[in-house]
Design an enzyme around this catalytic site. Sequence first.
Site, PDB file in Angstrom:
ATOM      1  N   LEU A 150       0.625   6.395  -0.065  1.00 52.06           N
ATOM      2  CA  LEU A 150       1.200   7.415   0.811  1.00 52.06           C
ATOM      3  C   LEU A 150       2.267   8.239   0.097  1.00 52.06           C
ATOM      4  O   LEU A 150       2.969   9.029   0.725  1.00 52.06           O
ATOM      5  CB  LEU A 150       1.819   6.747   2.048  1.00 52.06           C
ATOM      6  CG  LEU A 150       0.887   5.858   2.877  1.00 52.06           C
ATOM      7  CD1 LEU A 150       1.656   5.166   3.982  1.00 52.06           C
ATOM      8  CD2 LEU A 150      -0.265   6.678   3.446  1.00 52.06           C
ATOM      9  N   SER A 175       0.793  -1.238   0.000  1.00 52.71           N
ATOM     10  CA  SER A 175       0.000   0.000   0.000  1.00 52.71           C
ATOM     11  C   SER A 175       0.824   1.286   0.000  1.00 52.71           C
ATOM     12  O   SER A 175       0.264   2.377   0.100  1.00 52.71           O
ATOM     13  CB  SER A 175      -0.919  -0.008   1.228  1.00 52.71           C
ATOM     14  OG  SER A 175      -0.185  -0.306   2.414  1.00 52.71           O
ATOM     15  N   GLU A 176       2.132   1.182  -0.141  1.00 49.94           N
ATOM     16  CA  GLU A 176       3.001   2.350   0.032  1.00 49.94           C
ATOM     17  C   GLU A 176       2.711   3.485  -0.945  1.00 49.94           C
ATOM     18  O   GLU A 176       2.793   4.670  -0.576  1.00 49.94           O
ATOM     19  CB  GLU A 176       4.470   1.925  -0.080  1.00 49.94           C
ATOM     20  CG  GLU A 176       5.008   1.193   1.130  1.00 49.94           C
ATOM     21  CD  GLU A 176       4.688  -0.298   1.140  1.00 49.94           C
ATOM     22  OE1 GLU A 176       5.184  -1.007   2.025  1.00 49.94           O
ATOM     23  OE2 GLU A 176       3.920  -0.749   0.244  1.00 49.94           O
ATOM     24  N   THR A 177       2.378   3.181  -2.199  1.00 43.93           N
ATOM     25  CA  THR A 177       2.158   4.269  -3.158  1.00 43.93           C
ATOM     26  C   THR A 177       0.956   5.135  -2.771  1.00 43.93           C
ATOM     27  O   THR A 177       0.874   6.296  -3.197  1.00 43.93           O
ATOM     28  CB  THR A 177       1.954   3.738  -4.594  1.00 43.93           C
ATOM     29  OG1 THR A 177       0.865   2.808  -4.620  1.00 43.93           O
ATOM     30  CG2 THR A 177       3.233   3.097  -5.117  1.00 43.93           C
TER      31      THR A 177
END
Length: 247
Positions: free
Chosen positions: A134, A130-132
């Site tokens: 953020l 899920s990093e993208t």
Amino acid sequence: MSALRVERDGPWLRVTMARPERRNAFDAALIAELTDAFADAGDARAVVLAGEGPSFSAGADVDWMRSSVELDYEENVEDALRLHRLLETIDSCPAPVVARVQGHALGGGCGLVACADVVIAADDAEFGFSETKLGIVPAVISPFALAKIGAGPARRFFLTGERFDAWTALWMGLVQEVTIDLDRAVEDVLAELGTAGPEATRAAKQLARRVHAPGETARLIAERRTSAEGQEGLRAFLEKRPAAWRL
């Protein structure tokens, strides 16, 4: 108060993240405790990694993320290296690692899953790189995730940051089993590991982690056949009896 519960259960080592109120999200303390636990697996026949409460791990703790906003470039590098050391320690743990996954396994939590040898997921578990979402990228976990799922799925799910269900995780190879009875499925895997030679299991894990040259594989099988454990296993098979190391 410790964020981790480490228990020896006969031949098994059970490592449980115990921050259910934070969905077992990482902070510096939990990362350090997990690293120490996996570095000290000793002679355990397997390590079971689990998360207490409704979620396995929701990734980075919000307060920890908030503090990282104030870090400069070099401090961010060191912070990332601490997480990498944790993942490398789990990935290279001599004993088999079995992950019991329920609820959410997001971001760094997905990284933990990628480092486990056998991953059992609840049928309603939810995953995500899920990093993208953020504005960042799954850089630290990427070597371990790519080794598990390959470039094809990564080129979608790394980029979109979208969440995906347990059946999609099974399709891409991130998990090995989806079940409605997590505890039973984990115990079934442990029972299978208990029938395998403990030294052979550890050698097989190293065999699975990278491609070996033909000369290496020939030497490895010769070492195992001539070892005390290999001799016992072969003789037990020929004599139609249980090997001495079977649980």
